[in-house]
Design a protein around this motif. Structure first.
Motif, short mmCIF file in Angstrom:
data_model
loop_
_atom_site.label_atom_id
_atom_site.label_comp_id
_atom_site.label_asym_id
_atom_site.label_seq_id
_atom_site.Cartn_x
_atom_site.Cartn_y
_atom_site.Cartn_z
N LEU A 44 0.85 -1.19 0.00
CA LEU A 44 0.00 0.00 0.00
C LEU A 44 0.89 1.24 0.00
N TYR A 45 0.41 2.32 -0.66
CA TYR A 45 1.26 3.50 -0.89
C TYR A 45 0.43 4.76 -0.77
N PHE A 46 1.04 5.79 -0.20
CA PHE A 46 0.42 7.11 -0.12
C PHE A 46 1.35 8.13 -0.74
N ASP A 47 0.83 8.90 -1.71
CA ASP A 47 1.62 9.89 -2.44
C ASP A 47 0.88 11.22 -2.42
N TRP A 48 1.54 12.27 -1.91
CA TRP A 48 0.91 13.57 -1.79
C TRP A 48 0.50 14.16 -3.13
N ALA A 49 1.31 13.96 -4.16
CA ALA A 49 0.98 14.52 -5.48
C ALA A 49 -0.27 13.86 -6.05
N ASP A 50 -0.41 12.55 -5.84
CA ASP A 50 -1.62 11.87 -6.31
C ASP A 50 -2.85 12.36 -5.54
N LEU A 51 -2.70 12.54 -4.21
CA LEU A 51 -3.81 13.05 -3.43
C LEU A 51 -4.17 14.46 -3.91
N ALA A 52 -3.16 15.29 -4.16
CA ALA A 52 -3.42 16.65 -4.63
C ALA A 52 -4.08 16.65 -6.00
N ALA A 53 -3.68 15.72 -6.87
CA ALA A 53 -4.31 15.62 -8.19
C ALA A 53 -5.79 15.31 -8.04
N PHE A 54 -6.11 14.41 -7.13
CA PHE A 54 -7.51 14.10 -6.85
C PHE A 54 -8.23 15.32 -6.29
N GLU A 95 -12.84 23.50 -2.88
CA GLU A 95 -12.60 24.94 -2.84
C GLU A 95 -11.38 25.27 -1.98
N GLN A 96 -10.47 26.06 -2.51
CA GLN A 96 -9.25 26.52 -1.85
C GLN A 96 -8.32 25.37 -1.44
N ALA A 97 -8.42 24.25 -2.14
CA ALA A 97 -7.56 23.11 -1.82
C ALA A 97 -6.09 23.42 -2.00
N GLU A 98 -5.77 24.32 -2.93
CA GLU A 98 -4.37 24.63 -3.22
C GLU A 98 -3.63 25.18 -2.00
N LYS A 99 -4.36 25.72 -1.03
CA LYS A 99 -3.73 26.27 0.18
C LYS A 99 -3.14 25.18 1.07
N ASP A 100 -3.55 23.93 0.85
CA ASP A 100 -3.12 22.84 1.71
C ASP A 100 -1.89 22.09 1.21
N TYR A 101 -1.33 22.53 0.07
CA TYR A 101 -0.20 21.82 -0.51
C TYR A 101 0.93 22.79 -0.85
N PRO A 102 2.18 22.38 -0.70
CA PRO A 102 3.30 23.21 -1.15
C PRO A 102 3.32 23.31 -2.67
N GLU A 103 3.95 24.34 -3.17
CA GLU A 103 3.97 24.58 -4.62
C GLU A 103 4.56 23.42 -5.38
N SER A 104 5.57 22.78 -4.83
CA SER A 104 6.21 21.65 -5.53
C SER A 104 5.24 20.50 -5.72
N VAL A 105 4.39 20.24 -4.72
CA VAL A 105 3.40 19.16 -4.82
C VAL A 105 2.31 19.54 -5.82
N ILE A 106 1.90 20.79 -5.81
CA ILE A 106 0.88 21.25 -6.76
C ILE A 106 1.38 21.12 -8.20
N ALA A 107 2.64 21.50 -8.42
CA ALA A 107 3.22 21.39 -9.76
C ALA A 107 3.26 19.94 -10.23
N GLU A 108 3.67 19.05 -9.34
CA GLU A 108 3.74 17.63 -9.69
C GLU A 108 2.34 17.06 -9.91
N ALA A 109 1.37 17.51 -9.11
CA ALA A 109 -0.01 17.03 -9.27
C ALA A 109 -0.57 17.44 -10.62
N LYS A 110 -0.31 18.67 -11.04
CA LYS A 110 -0.78 19.14 -12.34
C LYS A 110 -0.16 18.33 -13.47
N LYS A 111 1.13 18.08 -13.35
CA LYS A 111 1.85 17.30 -14.36
C LYS A 111 1.25 15.89 -14.47
N ARG A 112 0.99 15.27 -13.33
CA ARG A 112 0.45 13.91 -13.34
C ARG A 112 -0.97 13.88 -13.91
N PHE A 113 -1.79 14.84 -13.47
CA PHE A 113 -3.18 14.81 -13.90
C PHE A 113 -3.31 14.95 -15.41
#
Length: 395
Positions: free
Chosen positions: A130-140, A148-166
């Motif tokens: 089993l695995y937990f990945d912040w970028a995957d959670l952020a993508a979801f 609403e305002q979910a971006e406030k809960d993640y660092p910019e690096s995670v948001i960038a990776e989430a966008k790339k993955r999505f």
């Protein structure tokens, strides 16, 4: 020296892992629940007796209940919570005690009981974890759930990776990620994103302080029944020990546990000590937490995790992750010597491996991975007890 009671989680007659498998693994106690009873309803005495009889006919004992679910009406202190759901919970506790079952695990996590983003991360040896990945959670969260305002809960690096993955996700990838995350919601029906959104709005109003207050209220409401019937309540830590999707967390580390224990400072109010859940917290010193609250540990889950710098983690071999399992076990071995009854523990989760790779199993609960974990933990306990015995002999 007194040893741990070794137990095994079993999901009942429909579990692909049989009670005979459990006996062959070497466990003596069963940890189970009546999953066919709707959340918030009374567990009938007859149903408890039937399950207990099945377990005892296999040469095992029902040691711990995991879990009697706490209905969302209680967590949110809804108007009907005390009159219906608290009273039902009390009656279930009375019925369990009448069947000589006295340790009850529960959690007070809002909406989500656990969260992972992948259920089959392939390890170098071919086993799956089993695995937990912040970028995957952020993508979801950002692009599928669109909180609403979910971006406030993640660092910019995670948001960038989430966008790339999505942007690279196929429709099947989106559905799989959604399925895995929503799997952590305990419910008798399929949960939609709209259902989840409504729950988030409610918990935003309650907040962390309100949720902790509701937990204290719940414990005080059931205290007299627990004390009259010798029931010990063991709260499981948040899994993972971080706010997820904006939901508050109140059982994520040492400070939280001290508040819970001191908030209703009575012996019945205790802890299910999960090394894996606590170990996923970057700032958690798991042995230090064990030393501080060992006197209120009524049950233990032993598993391990391996984290990276971001806080992503996978479930590692039981003795192979970031948690110093030898130190933790030694703390509880010492605690066991001062108790009339030792702490029950179970090998929590396990890699899907060998023949189990070709079977459908409950996530984390295949037989062989847990068998390996139990064998490793049993061996470690024996070695630590031997070292203690030799040290005392040579004094």
């Amino acid at each position: 020296m007194q040893k741990f009671e070794q137990t095994w989680r079993w999901y009942g007659p429909q579990d692909p892992v049989s009670l005979q498998d459990v006996r062959q693994a070497g466990a003596t106690g069963i940890v189970t629940a009546l999953h066919h009873i709707a959340h918030g309803e009374v567990w009938p005495l007859e149903d408890i007796q039937e399950r207990k009889s099945i377990i005892e006919a296999a040469g095992l004992v029902w040691s711990v209940v995991e879990s009697v679910p706490v209905h969302e009406a209680i967590k949110t202190k809804r108007d009907d919570a005390a009159a219906k759901y608290i009273e039902n919970y009390k009656q279930t506790l009375r019925n369990l005690a009448a069947c000589d079952i006295h340790v009850v695990t529960y959690n007070f996590m809002p909406v989500l009981d656990w969260t992972r983003t992948k259920l089959d991360l392939e390890m170098p040896n071919g086993a799956k974890a089993l695995y937990f990945d912040w970028a995957d959670l952020a993508a979801f969260d950002l692009y599928i759930f669109q909180r609403e305002q979910a971006e406030k809960d993640y660092p910019e690096s995670v948001i960038a990776e989430a966008k790339k993955r999505f942007t690279s996700f196929s429709a099947a990838d989106v559905e799989e990620l959604k399925r895995v995350i929503l799997m952590g919601i305990p419910s008798e029906k399929d949960i939609s994103l709209e259902d989840l959104q409504r729950s988030l709005i409610l918990y935003k109003e309650i907040g962390r302080a309100g949720l902790l207050e509701n937990l204290g209220w719940f414990l005080r409401e059931i205290q007299s029944v627990c004390e009259e019937h010798g029931i010990k309540m063991a709260i499981h830590p948040d899994d993972p020990p971080y706010p997820i999707l904006g939901l508050p967390r109140i059982a994520s580390g040492l400070e939280d546990y001290v508040k819970i224990i001191e908030g209703v400072n009575a012996e019945f109010n205790g802890v299910c000590f999960c090394t894996g859940s606590l170990g996923a917290g970057v700032d958690n010193d798991v042995p230090a937490i064990a030393r501080a609250i060992k006197h209120r540990v009524h049950f233990a889950h032993f598993r391990n995790v391996k984290k990276d710098a971001v806080g992503n983690f996978y479930e590692a071999d039981h003795l192979g992750g970031d948690v110093d399992m030898a130190q933790v076990l030694d703390i509880f071995i010492e605690e066991n010597q001062s108790r009339a009854q030792p702490i029950p523990f179970r090998p929590d989760h396990g890699h899907q491996m060998l023949d189990d790779l070709h079977k459908v199993t409950n996530p984390g609960y295949s037989a062989i991975g847990r068998l390996r974990g139990l064998a490793e933990l049993r061996g470690l306990e024996e070695g630590l007890i031997y070292a203690r015995t030799m040290k005392n002999t040579n004094k």
